[in-house]
Design a protein around this motif. Sequence first.
Motif, PDB file in Angstrom:
ATOM      1  N   ARG A  63       0.828  -1.206   0.000  1.00  0.00           N
ATOM      2  CA  ARG A  63       0.000   0.000   0.000  1.00  0.00           C
ATOM      3  C   ARG A  63       0.861   1.254   0.000  1.00  0.00           C
ATOM      4  O   ARG A  63       0.598   2.215  -0.735  1.00  0.00           O
ATOM      5  N   LEU A  64       1.896   1.255   0.821  1.00  0.00           N
ATOM      6  CA  LEU A  64       2.795   2.413   0.871  1.00  0.00           C
ATOM      7  C   LEU A  64       3.498   2.620  -0.473  1.00  0.00           C
ATOM      8  O   LEU A  64       3.683   3.755  -0.921  1.00  0.00           O
ATOM      9  N   GLU A  65       3.901   1.517  -1.109  1.00  0.00           N
ATOM     10  CA  GLU A  65       4.534   1.610  -2.429  1.00  0.00           C
ATOM     11  C   GLU A  65       3.616   2.288  -3.440  1.00  0.00           C
ATOM     12  O   GLU A  65       4.067   3.073  -4.277  1.00  0.00           O
ATOM     13  N   SER A  66       2.330   1.979  -3.370  1.00  0.00           N
ATOM     14  CA  SER A  66       1.380   2.533  -4.340  1.00  0.00           C
ATOM     15  C   SER A  66       1.003   3.975  -4.031  1.00  0.00           C
ATOM     16  O   SER A  66       0.616   4.726  -4.931  1.00  0.00           O
ATOM     17  N   GLU A  67       1.137   4.378  -2.762  1.00  0.00           N
ATOM     18  CA  GLU A  67       0.716   5.710  -2.354  1.00  0.00           C
ATOM     19  C   GLU A  67       1.841   6.747  -2.417  1.00  0.00           C
ATOM     20  O   GLU A  67       1.585   7.935  -2.617  1.00  0.00           O
ATOM     21  N   LEU A  68       3.072   6.313  -2.247  1.00  0.00           N
ATOM     22  CA  LEU A  68       4.210   7.225  -2.166  1.00  0.00           C
ATOM     23  C   LEU A  68       5.068   7.102  -3.424  1.00  0.00           C
ATOM     24  O   LEU A  68       4.861   6.218  -4.243  1.00  0.00           O
ATOM     25  N   SER A  69       6.046   7.982  -3.544  1.00  0.00           N
ATOM     26  CA  SER A  69       6.894   7.938  -4.740  1.00  0.00           C
ATOM     27  C   SER A  69       8.284   8.501  -4.439  1.00  0.00           C
ATOM     28  O   SER A  69       8.512   9.155  -3.427  1.00  0.00           O
ATOM     29  N   GLY A  70       9.199   8.220  -5.360  1.00  0.00           N
ATOM     30  CA  GLY A  70      10.537   8.808  -5.312  1.00  0.00           C
ATOM     31  C   GLY A  70      11.368   8.384  -4.111  1.00  0.00           C
ATOM     32  O   GLY A  70      11.206   7.287  -3.562  1.00  0.00           O
ATOM     33  N   ASP A  71      12.272   9.274  -3.724  1.00  0.00           N
ATOM     34  CA  ASP A  71      13.170   8.992  -2.609  1.00  0.00           C
ATOM     35  C   ASP A  71      12.406   8.781  -1.312  1.00  0.00           C
ATOM     36  O   ASP A  71      12.814   7.982  -0.461  1.00  0.00           O
ATOM     37  N   PHE A  72      11.304   9.482  -1.153  1.00  0.00           N
ATOM     38  CA  PHE A  72      10.493   9.330   0.054  1.00  0.00           C
ATOM     39  C   PHE A  72       9.923   7.919   0.150  1.00  0.00           C
ATOM     40  O   PHE A  72       9.981   7.279   1.198  1.00  0.00           O
ATOM     41  N   GLU A  73       9.384   7.427  -0.946  1.00  0.00           N
ATOM     42  CA  GLU A  73       8.822   6.060  -0.950  1.00  0.00           C
ATOM     43  C   GLU A  73       9.902   5.038  -0.647  1.00  0.00           C
ATOM     44  O   GLU A  73       9.689   4.117   0.163  1.00  0.00           O
ATOM     45  N   ARG A  74      11.071   5.178  -1.273  1.00  0.00           N
ATOM     46  CA  ARG A  74      12.149   4.211  -1.039  1.00  0.00           C
ATOM     47  C   ARG A  74      12.606   4.235   0.412  1.00  0.00           C
ATOM     48  O   ARG A  74      12.879   3.186   1.005  1.00  0.00           O
ATOM     49  N   ALA A  75      12.699   5.432   0.990  1.00  0.00           N
ATOM     50  CA  ALA A  75      13.138   5.545   2.382  1.00  0.00           C
ATOM     51  C   ALA A  75      12.123   4.921   3.329  1.00  0.00           C
ATOM     52  O   ALA A  75      12.486   4.170   4.244  1.00  0.00           O
ATOM     53  N   VAL A  76      10.839   5.209   3.125  1.00  0.00           N
ATOM     54  CA  VAL A  76       9.784   4.657   3.989  1.00  0.00           C
ATOM     55  C   VAL A  76       9.716   3.150   3.833  1.00  0.00           C
ATOM     56  O   VAL A  76       9.588   2.410   4.819  1.00  0.00           O
ATOM     57  N   TYR A  77       9.796   2.664   2.606  1.00  0.00           N
ATOM     58  CA  TYR A  77       9.731   1.221   2.347  1.00  0.00           C
ATOM     59  C   TYR A  77      10.874   0.498   3.055  1.00  0.00           C
ATOM     60  O   TYR A  77      10.654  -0.498   3.754  1.00  0.00           O
ATOM     61  N   ARG A  78      12.088   1.001   2.891  1.00  0.00           N
ATOM     62  CA  ARG A  78      13.242   0.322   3.483  1.00  0.00           C
ATOM     63  C   ARG A  78      13.219   0.413   5.009  1.00  0.00           C
ATOM     64  O   ARG A  78      13.629  -0.528   5.694  1.00  0.00           O
ATOM     65  N   TRP A  79      12.731   1.507   5.529  1.00  0.00           N
ATOM     66  CA  TRP A  79      12.617   1.653   6.973  1.00  0.00           C
ATOM     67  C   TRP A  79      11.592   0.681   7.543  1.00  0.00           C
ATOM     68  O   TRP A  79      11.794   0.104   8.607  1.00  0.00           O
ATOM     69  N   THR A  80      10.498   0.476   6.847  1.00  0.00           N
ATOM     70  CA  THR A  80       9.398  -0.337   7.354  1.00  0.00           C
ATOM     71  C   THR A  80       9.693  -1.833   7.285  1.00  0.00           C
ATOM     72  O   THR A  80       9.112  -2.627   8.026  1.00  0.00           O
ATOM     73  N   LEU A  81      10.584  -2.242   6.415  1.00  0.00           N
ATOM     74  CA  LEU A  81      10.985  -3.644   6.327  1.00  0.00           C
ATOM     75  C   LEU A  81      11.635  -4.120   7.629  1.00  0.00           C
ATOM     76  O   LEU A  81      12.246  -3.338   8.353  1.00  0.00           O
ATOM     77  N   ASP A  82      11.524  -5.418   7.910  1.00  0.00           N
ATOM     78  CA  ASP A  82      12.318  -5.998   8.989  1.00  0.00           C
ATOM     79  C   ASP A  82      13.799  -5.792   8.656  1.00  0.00           C
ATOM     80  O   ASP A  82      14.189  -5.879   7.477  1.00  0.00           O
ATOM     81  N   PRO A  83      14.649  -5.519   9.650  1.00  0.00           N
ATOM     82  CA  PRO A  83      16.065  -5.228   9.379  1.00  0.00           C
ATOM     83  C   PRO A  83      16.780  -6.258   8.502  1.00  0.00           C
ATOM     84  O   PRO A  83      17.506  -5.879   7.575  1.00  0.00           O
ATOM     85  N   ALA A  84      16.582  -7.550   8.776  1.00  0.00           N
ATOM     86  CA  ALA A  84      17.262  -8.574   7.969  1.00  0.00           C
ATOM     87  C   ALA A  84      16.752  -8.565   6.531  1.00  0.00           C
ATOM     88  O   ALA A  84      17.533  -8.702   5.578  1.00  0.00           O
ATOM     89  N   ASP A  85      15.445  -8.396   6.365  1.00  0.00           N
ATOM     90  CA  ASP A  85      14.859  -8.346   5.029  1.00  0.00           C
ATOM     91  C   ASP A  85      15.335  -7.090   4.296  1.00  0.00           C
ATOM     92  O   ASP A  85      15.596  -7.125   3.089  1.00  0.00           O
ATOM     93  N   ARG A  86      15.450  -6.001   5.022  1.00  0.00           N
ATOM     94  CA  ARG A  86      15.955  -4.758   4.423  1.00  0.00           C
ATOM     95  C   ARG A  86      17.379  -4.945   3.904  1.00  0.00           C
ATOM     96  O   ARG A  86      17.714  -4.545   2.788  1.00  0.00           O
ATOM     97  N   ASP A  87      18.231  -5.581   4.720  1.00  0.00           N
ATOM     98  CA  ASP A  87      19.604  -5.827   4.281  1.00  0.00           C
ATOM     99  C   ASP A  87      19.633  -6.745   3.062  1.00  0.00           C
ATOM    100  O   ASP A  87      20.476  -6.585   2.173  1.00  0.00           O
ATOM    101  N   ALA A  88      18.719  -7.709   3.019  1.00  0.00           N
ATOM    102  CA  ALA A  88      18.635  -8.596   1.854  1.00  0.00           C
ATOM    103  C   ALA A  88      18.290  -7.799   0.604  1.00  0.00           C
ATOM    104  O   ALA A  88      18.880  -8.011  -0.471  1.00  0.00           O
TER     105      ALA A  88
END
Length: 314
Positions: A63-88
Amino acid sequence: MASLITPDQFSANQDAEALRKACQGWGTNEKVIISILSHRSATQRKEIRVAYEQLYQEDLLKRLESELSGDFERAVYRWTLDPADRDAVLANLAIKKPDETDYNVIIEISSVRCPEELLAVRKAYQLRYRCSLEEDLAQHTAGDIRKLLVALVTAYRYDGNEINEKLASSEANILHDAIKEKCFNHEEIIRILSTRSKTQLMATFNKYRDDHGSSISKNLLGDGTSNFQKALHVAIRCLNDPKKYFEKVLRNAIIGTGTDENALTRVIVTRAERDLRDIMVVYYKKNSVPLEQAVAQETSGDYKTFLLTLLGKN
């Protein structure tokens, strides 16, 4: 010390409901998304995602991917991921980079994370991409870089504080002799960097400096420095003093022509719950400018607000 500021009271269901409301209607309420997610720990963010899916049968990240865009979307997406999944995800993006593998990111993940965290990253990578991290690395790299990266990502170091001073002395000499002879790809260098505990390596690097009059990092770099030498240099910096390493990554991302948003985002979202406040102190000492001021000058909009909040400013 972490820069993240979390509330005293927390309700995953209430946060999920607020995020749902922020994403409904004609416009997205980015301020609400920032005010919630940038003030929640990894455990709390995971609880919010679970609650959101239970309440609405929808993945919050999608949902966040579809609602947000650009650097903001990427930052929010990576922050919201579990840390291990984010590193993956970060590792995969680095490996599959169009021009060439960004080996610095791979070295950073494999050298800074503790053994259990690195193992969790490898498991998350396999679950997400249906192949192993080392398999993808081997396919997209070659030669000495491949040997170093695969050795680092497959390491499971001793994580205690015991030091063998005799071993530190002998391995400091091994490293010195190999570097002096410009045999940078010597198998002993890779063995030492990829198997010894971080505490043991710090003792070895200190012994190297004391016995030979200069740091190993300084001796690695010089005229005609190869990519492999640079990779060794990054590994040593990550293993020996990650805070100074991250300060330099931030400085390089901010200073110069154009801002490297990927590097800026990566450091802030991966260190906000760990040692970002300490990195901010190092940044100020090195640059005489607060990191939050530098970030504010180089970014804008919701992306700027989100990063500054993770830095503890909002």
